[in-house]
Design an enzyme around this catalytic site. Structure first.
Site, PDB file in Angstrom:
ATOM      1  N   HIS A   1       0.696  -1.504   0.074  1.00 52.88           N
ATOM      2  CA  HIS A   1       0.070   0.003  -0.421  1.00 52.88           C
ATOM      3  C   HIS A   1       0.662   1.189   0.125  1.00 52.88           C
ATOM      4  CE1 HIS A   1       0.298  -0.047   4.738  1.00 52.88           C
ATOM      5  NE2 HIS A   1       0.676   1.208   4.128  1.00 52.88           N
TER       6      HIS A   1
ATOM      7  N   ASP B   1      -0.241  -7.404   1.145  1.00 57.50           N
ATOM      8  CA  ASP B   1       0.129  -5.905   1.573  1.00 57.50           C
ATOM      9  C   ASP B   1       1.876  -6.054   2.210  1.00 57.50           C
ATOM     10  OD1 ASP B   1       0.555  -3.450   1.375  1.00 57.50           O
ATOM     11  OD2 ASP B   1       0.010  -3.146   3.777  1.00 57.50           O
TER      12      ASP B   1
ATOM     13  N   SER C   1       4.984   2.312   7.993  1.00 54.60           N
ATOM     14  CA  SER C   1       4.701   1.476   6.666  1.00 54.60           C
ATOM     15  C   SER C   1       5.054   0.944   6.252  1.00 54.60           C
ATOM     16  CB  SER C   1       3.136   1.690   5.754  1.00 54.60           C
ATOM     17  OG  SER C   1       2.024   2.035   6.523  1.00 54.60           O
TER      18      SER C   1
END
Length: 383
Positions: free
Chosen positions: A86, A119, A188
């Site tokens: 992402h 992810d 992230s």
């Protein structure tokens, strides 16, 4: 019954217990008895922290994807970088900028994405052959209670930030690590590390209540057990070169008010709804007013998707969750409410990308609804 990331967004969170007796004994013990031991323990912890940071931080990078930032780990000397899908999936170009720990800014190309909504992604820094790397821990080596360390670039402004916590929970069914090490937007794709400086997971999401996007001690990482097969697929040329991930909704749509009267709400999960960045699944939010001691039941019924329910208390802590407790693909939660206030229901699908109609109801065990004044709460799931 399976348990999943934001479905278990706050599940299994156990507050760290303090040994009251031991603390009391230390409080009354002679100073010359406890000081050396306390100092030694503190020194050991500090030395470990410093060693982990020195070992891993040179190989942790910041990723500039044009319309967003993230973090990543260099996993090969020739410049393979492991991160979240992402972080880079929405990039307008397949060539991005990588900022190394020493400040160098280098171009990198998107190589591969995780399949089936996993992810994960891999980038390749151009023209390098002697970069520092992060070692991967042995699959199956992570345990609840062990130290966990995160390094990343929170909010895209603080590259090289180091935080410490523990592994709070391991979701064996879904293969996810929950940690209280502080993780924020921009972290992230960065590594979650063990005390040897080895990567045990890839930080992927946090959970927070309210409208702020900060950490409240509930973070999630994709474990090395899933990273290793993905990297093998990348090296063998079997990994996908395109992303199938949905763009996470931000901010999350406001929850719908429901009452404890047993009336069904007819709704559907579909593209355009709220999206969990960790597994690409859709969810809706509902709130109701509850009082301490009340017994409630929540049902999510569907013939088109595998229903999943989570109930959060007024402080944003998970009170209950269920996958198939209602039989077939239906979910049911029965709980006693611990306090007066606004409760949040997450109506979710068990799998990523599942869409379809469902019916949801909430009812009080007494059959009487409780409706104090509405105080809306928000919930933000941050990639």
């Amino acid at each position: 019954m399976s348990t999943k990331l934001l479905r278990n967004a706050t599940s299994g969170i156990v507050a760290a217990a303090v040994a009251i007796g031991a603390n009391a004994m230390e409080a009354i013990a002679p100073f010359d008895f406890i000081a050396p031991n306390s100092a030694f323990a503190q020194d050991v912890d500090e030395r470990t922290n410093i060693q982990v940071y020195k070992k891993a931080s040179p190989a942790v990078v910041s990723i500039d994807a044009g319309d967003g930032t993230g973090s990543g780990s260099i996993i090969s000397r020739d410049g393979l970088v492991l991160t979240n899908a992402h972080v880079v999936a929405q990039a307008r170009r397949r060539t991005l900028n990588i900022i190394l720990a020493d400040g160098r800014r280098l171009p990198a190309d998107i190589v591969a994405f995780g399949n089936n909504g996993l992810d994960l992604a891999v980038l390749k820094i151009r023209g390098q052959n002697n970069l520092p790397t992060v070692a991967l821990a042995r699959p199956g080596s992570v345990q609840v209670g062990q130290r966990a360390y995160a390094i990343g670039n929170p909010f895209g402004q603080f590259q090289g930030t180091f935080t410490v916590g523990i592994v709070s929970r391991i979701d064996k069914q879904r293969g996810l690590i929950q940690t209280d090490a502080a993780i924020n937007p921009g972290n992230s794709g960065g590594p979650l590390l063990n005390s040897q400086g080895q990567l045990i997971g890839v930080n992927t999401a946090i959970f927070t209540s309210g409208r702020t996007a900060g950490n409240i001690g509930i973070g999630f990482a994709i474990p090395v057990d899933q990273v290793q097969p993905f990297l093998a697929a990348v090296r063998q040329g079997r990994a996908s070169t395109t992303s199938t991930r949905q763009r996470p909704t931000s901010p999350v749509k406001q929850p719908q008010q429901i009452s404890l009267n047993g009336t069904f709400v007819n709704a559907a999960l579909s593209k355009g709804d709220n999206v969990l960045p960790v597994d690409n699944s859709f969810f809706d939010l509902y709130i109701f007013q509850g009082r301490a001691g009340a017994r409630i039941r929540i049902d999510m019924i569907s013939q088109q998707l595998d229903s999943y329910l989570i109930l959060l208390d007024p402080n944003g802590n998970e009170l209950a969750q269920d996958d198939d407790g209602g039989g077939n693909q239906n979910a049911t939660i029965m709980a006693t409410l611990p306090a007066n206030g606004t409760y949040l229901v997450i109506a979710n699908s068990s799998g990523g990308g599942e869409a379809g109609a469902y019916r949801l109801r909430a009812l009080a065990a007494s059959g009487r609804s409780y409706q104090p004044p509405v105080r809306r709460r928000g919930i933000i799931i941050i990639p």
